[in-house]
Write an enzyme that holds these catalytic residues in place. Structure first.
Site, PDB file in Angstrom:
ATOM      1  N   LYS A  78      18.633   0.348 -11.555  1.00 32.02           N
ATOM      2  CA  LYS A  78      17.254   0.851 -11.545  1.00 32.02           C
ATOM      3  C   LYS A  78      17.201   2.226 -10.878  1.00 32.02           C
ATOM      4  CE  LYS A  78      13.759  -0.515  -8.711  1.00 32.02           C
ATOM      5  NZ  LYS A  78      13.173   0.772  -8.297  1.00 32.02           N
TER       6      LYS A  78
ATOM      7  N   HIS B 282      14.952   6.044 -10.015  1.00 35.58           N
ATOM      8  CA  HIS B 282      13.714   6.834  -9.886  1.00 35.58           C
ATOM      9  C   HIS B 282      14.200   8.265 -10.105  1.00 35.58           C
ATOM     10  CE1 HIS B 282      10.651   4.139  -8.299  1.00 35.58           C
ATOM     11  NE2 HIS B 282      11.424   3.707  -7.336  1.00 35.58           N
TER      12      HIS B 282
ATOM     13  N   ASP C 194      12.252   3.228 -13.119  1.00 35.01           N
ATOM     14  CA  ASP C 194      11.083   2.651 -12.430  1.00 35.01           C
ATOM     15  C   ASP C 194       9.980   3.711 -12.343  1.00 35.01           C
ATOM     16  OD1 ASP C 194       9.410   1.203 -10.802  1.00 35.01           O
ATOM     17  OD2 ASP C 194      10.764   1.165  -9.072  1.00 35.01           O
TER      18      ASP C 194
ATOM     19  N   LYS D  63       6.808   3.631 -13.408  1.00 34.24           N
ATOM     20  CA  LYS D  63       5.433   3.142 -13.168  1.00 34.24           C
ATOM     21  C   LYS D  63       4.401   4.078 -13.805  1.00 34.24           C
ATOM     22  CE  LYS D  63       6.501   0.959  -8.704  1.00 34.24           C
ATOM     23  NZ  LYS D  63       7.777   1.622  -8.347  1.00 34.24           N
TER      24      LYS D  63
ATOM     25  N   TYR E 156       9.578  -8.081   2.363  1.00 30.17           N
ATOM     26  CA  TYR E 156      10.775  -8.596   1.691  1.00 30.17           C
ATOM     27  C   TYR E 156      10.824 -10.117   1.632  1.00 30.17           C
ATOM     28  CZ  TYR E 156      12.915  -3.928   2.076  1.00 30.17           C
ATOM     29  OH  TYR E 156      13.217  -2.596   1.960  1.00 30.17           O
TER      30      TYR E 156
HETATM   31  O1  S5P Z   1       5.916  -3.691  -5.776  1.00 30.12           O
HETATM   32  C1  S5P Z   1       6.923  -3.005  -5.834  1.00 30.12           C
HETATM   33  C2  S5P Z   1       7.381  -2.485  -7.048  1.00 30.12           C
HETATM   34  C3  S5P Z   1       8.539  -1.725  -7.061  1.00 30.12           C
HETATM   35  S1  S5P Z   1       9.147  -1.241  -8.608  1.00 30.12           S
HETATM   36  N1  S5P Z   1       7.650  -2.751  -4.723  1.00 30.12           N
HETATM   37  C4  S5P Z   1       8.788  -1.998  -4.728  1.00 30.12           C
HETATM   38  O2  S5P Z   1       9.417  -1.849  -3.679  1.00 30.12           O
HETATM   39  N2  S5P Z   1       9.225  -1.426  -5.900  1.00 30.12           N
HETATM   40  C5  S5P Z   1      10.434  -0.541  -5.957  1.00 30.12           C
HETATM   41  O3  S5P Z   1      11.555  -1.311  -5.554  1.00 30.12           O
HETATM   42  C6  S5P Z   1      10.389   0.665  -5.036  1.00 30.12           C
HETATM   43  O4  S5P Z   1       9.887   1.801  -5.705  1.00 30.12           O
HETATM   44  C7  S5P Z   1      11.857   0.857  -4.651  1.00 30.12           C
HETATM   45  O5  S5P Z   1      12.518   1.634  -5.628  1.00 30.12           O
HETATM   46  C8  S5P Z   1      12.431  -0.551  -4.726  1.00 30.12           C
HETATM   47  C9  S5P Z   1      12.518  -1.242  -3.366  1.00 30.12           C
HETATM   48  O6  S5P Z   1      13.514  -0.659  -2.589  1.00 30.12           O
HETATM   49  P1  S5P Z   1      14.041  -1.331  -1.233  1.00 30.12           P
HETATM   50  O7  S5P Z   1      14.938  -0.306  -0.670  1.00 30.12           O
HETATM   51  O8  S5P Z   1      12.835  -1.614  -0.367  1.00 30.12           O
HETATM   52  O9  S5P Z   1      14.761  -2.600  -1.636  1.00 30.12           O
END
Ligand code: S5P
Length: 274
Positions: free
Chosen positions: A61, A63, A92, A94, A227
Site C-alpha cells: 500500500k 501514498h 491509498d 482516498k 490500533y
Molecule cells: O482509517 C484509516 C484509513 C487508512 S487508509 N486509518 C488509517 O490509518 N489509514 C492509513 O493506514 C493511513 O493513511 C496510513 O497510511 C496507514 C496506517 O499506518 P500506521 O503506521 O499507523 O500503521
C-alpha cells in the site's frame, strides 16, 4: 456483524472480480493476508521496502503523493517488484471530490494512478457519483487495464472521533451494492455485516474487508490513531490487515513482517475453522 468463514480459495473461485480473485489466490499461495502500508517519502526507500517485504505480503500500500521524487522510476520499480514478489499495489489515495475531478486525479495527471495501482480507495462523502466516475474510467473500452482495477470504499476510519460511522458507513454498503462491479470491498475496522454465509448459492456481494490501524505493540498515538492487533482484526472480520509503522519502524522489519504475517494467517485459519 457477520464475517466470512469461507477459505480464500473458495471466495476466489466464486468472486466475479478479477482483482479479488487474484488477491485471494495470492493470499492462499503466500499464506499471507498482510498488507504493508509503506509510507515513505522517497522512491529508493519505497522500492527497497517493497523488495525486502515483498515475499511476506499480499498487497503493497502506497501514498505516492508523499514521495518527493515520484516519477517513472517509482512506477517502473513498483510494477517490477509486484511481478517479482507476486503482490498487488494499493494506492491509498482516498479520492473525495466531485466525479469529474476524481477522474482527472485517477487517470493521467502527475501520479498516473490508473496506470499502476491495482486497487484504489474512495470516500463517497459526496455520494455515489464519485464511484461511478472511477468505474467509468476503469470500464472504458479503450482502457488497457479493464477488469484489472478495483475500488474500495472508505467505510470507516481508525481515528479517534471519526465521523465515518453510522449512516455514512451504511450508505457505503448501499453504494457498493448498487454500483457496477468495480467495488470489491471496504476499508473498515471490522466486518460490516455484508459477508454471505454461503457463496455456493450466491456470490454477488462478497465484499473484502481491508483493515488499517493494525499494530502488535501499540494501542495508538497522539494524533488520534487507534490500533488493534492482527489477531483481533481478523477475528473481527478483517480479510486483509494493513500495518505501517508497527512493521517498518521496527528494528528488524523483515522479522517483524513475518510475525504479523504469521499472526494474521493463524487468525484467518482459526476463523475459517470456527
Ligand atoms: O482509517 C484509516 C484509513 C487508512 S487508509 N486509518 C488509517 O490509518 N489509514 C492509513 O493506514 C493511513 O493513511 C496510513 O497510511 C496507514 C496506517 O499506518 P500506521 O503506521 O499507523 O500503521
Amino acid at each position: 456483524a457477520s464475517k466470512s468463514t469461507l477459505p480464500y480459495h473458495v471466495r476466489a473461485d466464486s468472486h466475479q472480480h478479477l482483482v479479488a480473485q487474484k488477491l485471494f489466490r495470492i493470499a492462499e499461495q503466500k499464506k499471507s493476508n498482510l498488507i504493508i502500508s509503506a509510507d515513505f517519502s522517497d522512491t529508493d526507500s519505497l522500492l527497497q521496502c517493497a523488495d525486502e517485504l515483498g515475499p511476506y505480503i499480499a498487497v503493497f500500500k502506497t501514498h505516492v503523493d508523499i514521495v518527493h521524487d515520484f516519477g517513472e522510476k517509482t512506477v517502473v520499480g513498483l510494477k517490477k517488484l509486484a511481478a517479482k514478489h507476486n503482490f498487488l499495489i494499493f494506492e491509498d489515495r482516498k479520492f473525495v471530490d466531485i466525479g469529474s475531478t476524481v477522474q482527472k486525479q485517477y487517470h493521467g495527471g502527475a501520479l498516473r494512478i490508473s496506470e499502476w495501482a491495482d486497487i484504489v480507495n474512495v470516500s463517497p462523502l459526496g455520494g455515489w457519483g464519485v464511484v461511478e466516475a472511477l468505474e467509468q474510467v476503469i470500464s472504458n473500452e479503450t482502457s488497457p487495464y479493464r477488469d484489472e482495477r478495483a475500488v474500495l470504499l472508505l467505510a470507516e476510519m481508525t481515528t479517534a472521533g471519526s465521523l465515518a460511522t453510522g449512516k455514512y458507513t451504511q450508505k457505503c454498503i448501499e453504494i457498493a451494492k448498487q454500483r457496477g462491479g468495480a467495488v470489491i470491498g471496504f476499508v473498515a475496522t471490522e466486518a460490516l455485516g455484508t459477508a454471505e454465509p454461503d457463496l455456493t448459492t450466491t456470490a454477488k456481494e462478497d465484499f473484502l474487508i481491508f483493515t488499517t490501524g493494525v499494530n502488535i505493540c501499540q494501542s495508538g498515538n497522539i494524533l488520534g490513531q487507534q490500533y488493534q492487533t492482527p489477531e483481533a482484526a481478523v477475528r473481527g472480520g478483517s480479510d486483509f490487515i494493513i500495518a505501517g509503522r508497527g512493521i517498518y519502524t521496527s528494528e528488524n522489519r523483515v522479522e517483524t513482517a513475518k510475525q504479523y504475517q504469521r499472526e494474521g494467517w493463524n487468525a484467518y485459519e482459526a476463523r475459517i475453522a470456527s
